[in-house]
Design an enzyme around this catalytic site. Structure first.
Site, PDB file in Angstrom:
ATOM      1  N   ASP A  12       0.847  -1.190   0.000  1.00  0.00           N
ATOM      2  CA  ASP A  12       0.000   0.000   0.000  1.00  0.00           C
ATOM      3  C   ASP A  12       0.878   1.233   0.000  1.00  0.00           C
ATOM      4  OD1 ASP A  12      -2.463   1.318  -0.112  1.00  0.00           O
ATOM      5  OD2 ASP A  12      -2.569   1.540   2.061  1.00  0.00           O
ATOM      6  N   GLY A  13       0.342   2.288  -0.571  1.00  0.00           N
ATOM      7  CA  GLY A  13       0.988   3.590  -0.556  1.00  0.00           C
ATOM      8  C   GLY A  13       0.017   4.610  -0.017  1.00  0.00           C
ATOM      9  N   GLU A  50       2.493   3.780  -4.249  1.00  0.00           N
ATOM     10  CA  GLU A  50       1.942   2.456  -4.567  1.00  0.00           C
ATOM     11  C   GLU A  50       2.948   1.644  -5.388  1.00  0.00           C
ATOM     12  OE1 GLU A  50      -0.802   1.211  -3.369  1.00  0.00           O
ATOM     13  OE2 GLU A  50      -2.147   2.880  -2.938  1.00  0.00           O
ATOM     14  N   ASP A  72      -4.380  -2.354  -3.195  1.00  0.00           N
ATOM     15  CA  ASP A  72      -5.640  -1.630  -3.400  1.00  0.00           C
ATOM     16  C   ASP A  72      -5.498  -0.565  -4.486  1.00  0.00           C
ATOM     17  OD1 ASP A  72      -4.229   0.445  -2.184  1.00  0.00           O
ATOM     18  OD2 ASP A  72      -5.533   0.563  -0.431  1.00  0.00           O
ATOM     19  N   HIS A 127      -9.209   0.324   2.554  1.00  0.00           N
ATOM     20  CA  HIS A 127      -9.931   0.781   3.748  1.00  0.00           C
ATOM     21  C   HIS A 127     -11.251   0.020   3.919  1.00  0.00           C
ATOM     22  CE1 HIS A 127      -6.906   3.877   3.843  1.00  0.00           C
ATOM     23  NE2 HIS A 127      -7.205   4.156   2.587  1.00  0.00           N
ATOM     24  N   ASP A 137      -1.203   0.056   5.112  1.00  0.00           N
ATOM     25  CA  ASP A 137      -1.627   1.457   5.172  1.00  0.00           C
ATOM     26  C   ASP A 137      -1.062   2.124   6.430  1.00  0.00           C
ATOM     27  OD1 ASP A 137      -3.358   3.722   4.212  1.00  0.00           O
ATOM     28  OD2 ASP A 137      -4.254   3.390   6.179  1.00  0.00           O
TER      29      ASP A 137
END
Length: 152
Positions: A12-13, A50, A72, A127, A137
């Site tokens: 994740d970024g 990301e 994501d 999320h 995250d």
């Protein structure tokens, strides 16, 4: 010929502002063992973070592996699985509308890793309670919060 190790990579970024301070997080999992990786930049974009999460996660593997990469990021997942990035590269890093592709420096780092490893991409909604995505995250957000705190 030995069978390739099967590794799970979650990435994740995150960015505060776009552009702004950003961070990335990655979790590597192999046979129940996990390794967390993270980093960040003081001025960046979410898409760059990301991509960097995927690059750093794949780069941490010491040998060619079969990797399930869960992200994501539609930007990352769709660009690879729908072949967009290969089209951009073929057209001299131009998109279908003839505008320049973004983040070419990072795509040029990622593409050789995708050749070295056998990577399957899995997209998950961000999320939305995916445990590893939420952990990544938190790793990413911690990095950009450090940059924000340093500015104060």
């Amino acid at each position: 010929m030995t069978e390739k190790k099967e590794v799970q990579l979650f990435t994740d970024g995150a960015c505060s502002g776009n552009p702004g301070p950003g961070g990335w997080g990655a979790i590597l999992r192999y046979k129940g063992q996990e390794k967390e990786l993270s980093g960040g930049e003081p001025m960046t974009t979410n898409n760059r973070m990301e991509l960097l999460a995927a690059i750093e996660g794949l780069s941490a593997l010491k040998q060619s592996c079969r990797v399930t990469l869960t992200s994501d990021s539609k930007y990352l997942v769709d660009a690879v699985t729908k072949g967009w990035v290969y089209g951009w590269q073929k057209k001299g890093w131009r998109k279908s509308d003839n505008n320049p592709a973004l983040n070419v420096d990072l795509w040029e780092r990622l593409l050789p890793l995708l050749k070295y490893h056998e990577v399957e991409f899995v997209w998950v909604k961000g999320h939305a309670g995916h445990p590893e995505n939420e952990r990544c995250d938190r790793l990413a957000v911690a990095w950009y919060q450090n940059y924000q705190a340093a500015e104060k």
